[in-house]
Design an enzyme around this catalytic site. Structure first.
Site, PDB file in Angstrom:
ATOM      1  N   ASP A 292       0.841  -1.269   0.040  1.00  0.00           N
ATOM      2  CA  ASP A 292       0.080   0.106   0.086  1.00  0.00           C
ATOM      3  C   ASP A 292       0.841   1.237   0.017  1.00  0.00           C
ATOM      4  O   ASP A 292       2.095   1.247   0.309  1.00  0.00           O
ATOM      5  CB  ASP A 292      -0.783   0.045   1.187  1.00  0.00           C
ATOM      6  CG  ASP A 292       0.105  -0.111   2.500  1.00  0.00           C
ATOM      7  OD1 ASP A 292       0.081  -1.274   3.053  1.00  0.00           O
ATOM      8  OD2 ASP A 292       0.557   0.983   3.102  1.00  0.00           O
ATOM      9  N   ASP A 294       0.571   3.537   2.262  1.00  0.00           N
ATOM     10  CA  ASP A 294       0.527   4.489   3.581  1.00  0.00           C
ATOM     11  C   ASP A 294      -0.426   5.429   3.569  1.00  0.00           C
ATOM     12  O   ASP A 294      -1.649   5.194   2.875  1.00  0.00           O
ATOM     13  CB  ASP A 294       1.954   4.663   4.072  1.00  0.00           C
ATOM     14  CG  ASP A 294       1.780   4.826   5.617  1.00  0.00           C
ATOM     15  OD1 ASP A 294       1.046   3.893   6.155  1.00  0.00           O
ATOM     16  OD2 ASP A 294       2.206   5.706   6.374  1.00  0.00           O
TER      17      ASP A 294
HETATM   18  N1  LIG Z   1       1.251   1.345   5.936  1.00  0.00           N
HETATM   19  C1  LIG Z   1       1.705   0.376   6.725  1.00  0.00           C
HETATM   20  N2  LIG Z   1       2.042   0.729   7.831  1.00  0.00           N
HETATM   21  C2  LIG Z   1       2.702  -0.229   8.673  1.00  0.00           C
HETATM   22  N3  LIG Z   1       2.747  -1.523   8.415  1.00  0.00           N
HETATM   23  C3  LIG Z   1       2.268  -1.594   7.421  1.00  0.00           C
HETATM   24  N4  LIG Z   1       2.200  -3.074   6.539  1.00  0.00           N
HETATM   25  C4  LIG Z   1       1.743  -3.073   5.469  1.00  0.00           C
HETATM   26  N5  LIG Z   1       1.564  -1.956   5.522  1.00  0.00           N
HETATM   27  C5  LIG Z   1       1.870  -1.022   6.392  1.00  0.00           C
END
Ligand SMILES: Nc1ncnc2[nH]cnc12
Ligand SMILES: CSC[C@H]1O[C@H](OP(=O)(O)O)[C@H](O)[C@@H]1O
Length: 378
Positions: A292, A294
């Site tokens: 992703d 974030d």
């Molecule tokens: N955006 C994110 N923040 C922290 N850990 C994750 N693991 C997968 N995506 C994450």
């Protein structure tokens, strides 16, 4: 919704039990006889394959048709693999036994599966969050995980982690072999084998300037890149992973701040795992798979579990493909103590421990010897 999604992607939960049973190769007694080099002991006494067979049938793991043992006297296990979110077992290698180990720091996240690579090397696999993903990142028994792997003889660990991307050029489904870490955990995880518990009075300061093994990192990068060359994804290296506490994801302000700090990817798991591996004198490399973006992209929704799950399935398939090549490649770099990836870390803690052994309590000595057999022996 989270539960529903977890149910969908979890490899055990989403499949019928008959499928699970048949996904592990069956080993008949006849086949077990054909593995004369595998010798197991229980409480120090050798046991036969028939006993192992009977024992294993009594456990819930009998459906996997591999023996469950409490110690290992088979071929050396030089490499450990820690599976992260989505990677609760390795589909690409052949399981041969399961070990339940207790360490002075408790039990690992999951029983450890010993599995054979295509080149017949034996590796130890454990699932960081447990096989049912029931352990939060803050609650992972990192000391037990690392100590158990070290006790089995592991010299290097290949860890997998699902990460958020803090950079446009690192797209979901990309692979990253990072070189640096920024610690944003909150001090609630025990992060050292020293200075706590029975080992409270033992002071040590391990070097951690290069948190990942710098001999193995470029090799893992090249191997992952060539293995996935026909896949529509990019493999990156030389990046910085931010490790946050969680379990909630970051705010947009935090996500933007990590970018200004030089963070490239973010997870909740690489620490204290990497620090403890360093203290255990185990070389450590991370294969991060992006799921992703974030929360830093102004026009996009902030990350949620549904988004992570969407990338996870493809990432797990690619990770299983990668393991078929990368495990044997790493093995060739650690199969003797003269190889740089072993030589560089072996005995390194001898020069990091400040407390003289005459001031260390007996219990602390015996605990630390589980991890570092040379400790206070002189
Ligand atoms: N955006 C994110 N923040 C922290 N850990 C994750 N693991 C997968 N995506 C994450
Ligand atoms: C499932 S999203 C957050 C979770 O995913 C990562 O786990 P792992 O590193 O074990 O793959 C991340 O670190 C968080 O723990």
């Amino acid at each position: 919704m989270t539960c529903a999604l977890a149910w969908l992607v979890h490899p055990f939960l989403s499949r019928k039990s008959s499928e699970i049973r048949s996904s592990y190769p069956r080993q008949s007694n006849h086949m077990l006889h054909r593995l004369p080099k595998l010798r197991h002991t229980i409480f120090g006494s050798p046991i036969s394959y028939h006993q192992i067979r009977r024992l294993s049938l009594r456990t819930q793991h009998r459906r996997m048709s591999i023996p469950t043992v409490t110690s290992w006297t088979g071929p050396p296990i030089l490499l450990g693999v820690i599976g992260g979110s989505g990677l609760y077992k390795l589909d690409s290698i052949t399981p041969v036994a399961e070990i339940s180990i207790t360490t002075p720091w408790g039990s690992p996240s999951s029983p450890i599966t010993i599995a054979k690579t295509p080149a017949d090397n034996h590796v130890a696999f454990l699932a960081r969050h447990g096989r049912n993903h029931a352990i939060l990142p803050s609650n992972v028994p990192n000391l037990a995980n690392i100590a158990a792997l070290k006790h089995l003889g592991v010299k290097a660990i290949l860890a997998f982690s699902a990460v958020g991307s803090l950079r446009e050029e690192i797209a979901p489904k990309d692979f990253v072999i990072p070189s640096q870490i920024i610690d944003r955990t909150k001090g609630i995880r025990r992060s050292s084998f020293f200075g706590f518990g029975e080992e409270e009075s033992v002071v040590a300061h391990a070097g951690f300037g290069d948190p990942f093994d710098e001999t193995l990192r470029p090799i893992v990068y090249e191997t992952v890149k060539s293995t996935l060359s026909s896949h529509p994804l990019t493999v990156h290296t030389g990046k910085t992973v931010v490790c946050m506490e969680g379990p909630q994801f970051s705010t947009r302000a935090e996500s933007l701040m990590y970018r200004t700090w030089g963070g490239d990817i973010i997870n909740m798991s690489v620490l204290p795992e990497a620090k403890l591996a360093r203290e255990a004198e185990i070389s450590y490399v991370l294969i991060a798979t992006a799921t992703d973006y974030d929360a830093w992209r102004p026009a996009s929704a902030a990350v949620n579990v549904a988004e992570v799950m969407e990338s996870l399935k493809a990432n797990v398939e690619a990770s299983n493909l990668v393991t078929t090549k990368v495990l044997d490649r790493i093995w060739s770099e650690i199969d003797s103590d003269d190889k740089p990836a072993v030589k560089g870390i072996k005995d390194s803690m001898r020069f990091s421990i400040m407390t003289r052994s005459e001031f260390v309590a007996d219990k602390a000595k015996s605990n630390l010897r589980f991890l570092l057999p040379w400790f206070a022996q002189e």
